[in-house]
Design a protein around this motif. Sequence first.
Motif, PDB file in Angstrom:
ATOM      1  N   GLU A  52      46.585  56.418  38.627  1.00 44.38           N
ATOM      2  CA  GLU A  52      47.553  55.341  38.802  1.00 44.38           C
ATOM      3  C   GLU A  52      47.503  54.774  40.216  1.00 44.38           C
ATOM      4  N   GLU A  53      47.246  55.601  41.221  1.00 47.64           N
ATOM      5  CA  GLU A  53      47.233  55.152  42.614  1.00 47.64           C
ATOM      6  C   GLU A  53      46.079  54.210  42.918  1.00 47.64           C
ATOM      7  N   VAL A  54      45.003  54.265  42.165  1.00 46.14           N
ATOM      8  CA  VAL A  54      43.832  53.443  42.455  1.00 46.14           C
ATOM      9  C   VAL A  54      43.687  52.288  41.476  1.00 46.14           C
ATOM     10  N   ARG A  55      44.762  51.905  40.809  1.00 47.98           N
ATOM     11  CA  ARG A  55      44.694  50.902  39.756  1.00 47.98           C
ATOM     12  C   ARG A  55      44.129  49.561  40.206  1.00 47.98           C
ATOM     13  N   ASP A  56      44.573  49.015  41.300  1.00 46.69           N
ATOM     14  CA  ASP A  56      44.170  47.671  41.680  1.00 46.69           C
ATOM     15  C   ASP A  56      43.161  47.656  42.819  1.00 46.69           C
ATOM     16  N   VAL A  57      42.351  48.673  42.896  1.00 43.50           N
ATOM     17  CA  VAL A  57      41.320  48.744  43.926  1.00 43.50           C
ATOM     18  C   VAL A  57      40.063  48.062  43.398  1.00 43.50           C
ATOM     19  N   PRO A  58      39.551  47.057  44.125  1.00 44.30           N
ATOM     20  CA  PRO A  58      38.327  46.393  43.649  1.00 44.30           C
ATOM     21  C   PRO A  58      37.156  47.360  43.612  1.00 44.30           C
ATOM     22  N   GLN A  59      36.344  47.227  42.573  1.00 45.43           N
ATOM     23  CA  GLN A  59      35.224  48.130  42.378  1.00 45.43           C
ATOM     24  C   GLN A  59      33.955  47.695  43.108  1.00 45.43           C
ATOM     25  N   ASP A  60      33.909  46.439  43.558  1.00 45.87           N
ATOM     26  CA  ASP A  60      32.721  45.910  44.209  1.00 45.87           C
ATOM     27  C   ASP A  60      33.132  44.661  44.988  1.00 45.87           C
ATOM     28  N   PRO A  61      32.256  44.135  45.832  1.00 46.76           N
ATOM     29  CA  PRO A  61      32.618  42.954  46.637  1.00 46.76           C
ATOM     30  C   PRO A  61      32.964  41.719  45.795  1.00 46.76           C
ATOM     31  N   LEU A  62      32.279  41.530  44.679  1.00 49.02           N
ATOM     32  CA  LEU A  62      32.586  40.384  43.816  1.00 49.02           C
ATOM     33  C   LEU A  62      33.990  40.519  43.239  1.00 49.02           C
ATOM     34  N   SER A  63      34.332  41.705  42.800  1.00 49.33           N
ATOM     35  CA  SER A  63      35.674  41.940  42.258  1.00 49.33           C
ATOM     36  C   SER A  63      36.736  41.727  43.328  1.00 49.33           C
ATOM     37  N   ALA A  64      36.430  42.074  44.567  1.00 45.32           N
ATOM     38  CA  ALA A  64      37.386  41.848  45.652  1.00 45.32           C
ATOM     39  C   ALA A  64      37.695  40.364  45.820  1.00 45.32           C
TER      40      ALA A  64
END
Length: 196
Positions: free
Chosen positions: A9-21
């Motif tokens: 739950e703590e890492v839910r909105d962490v982008p997985q890669d630069p494009l996702s960011a």
Amino acid sequence: MSLETEAREEVRDVPQDPLSALLLPLGRPFAVAFLLIVAFSFYEVVMRYVFDAPTIWVHETTTALTALCFAFGGAYCLGTDRHIRVVLLYDHVSPRVRRILDVVISLVGAAACAMMAWAAWSLAYKAFYTPGGQFRLETSGSAWNPPTPAIVKSVLFVVLCLMCLQFLLQALRHARRDAGVDAHHGPVGEGRFDDA
């Protein structure tokens, strides 16, 4: 709630890669679009059943907005690692096997998105050009006749291309990951874009 569930739950909105960011900030406007869909639908119900004055624009607008939101939702879920997983077998193999599965799943996802983007390109092209090659936006053909088919088809093509790139970036991230580290069950944030 287990520690593993809390860590997820703590890492839910962490982008997985630069494009996702780059894509994740667009999530809020798309979320607001869902609120607009509800408001427009409510307006239509009131106008139609209270004032006997139905609109000519609500149905097509809400249909197009919903399609755009769901298309972007795929890229958002992929970018935040919220896509659906069948973990029946995945949770019972070692982190090394999970790493291999993550790479394979990402490559299969990229291939699927690439094939769908190829098909969507044809639809998008035809929505912008006549068979003779003249530019024109495909319209709905209704009384209002907006160019929503052209807009939806072009956005779908772009989103599928972005998802293909996201899957490839994630395959690369999983391939580079230490074989002993589990991307989904390991320490919070381990192997994520923001911790790199």
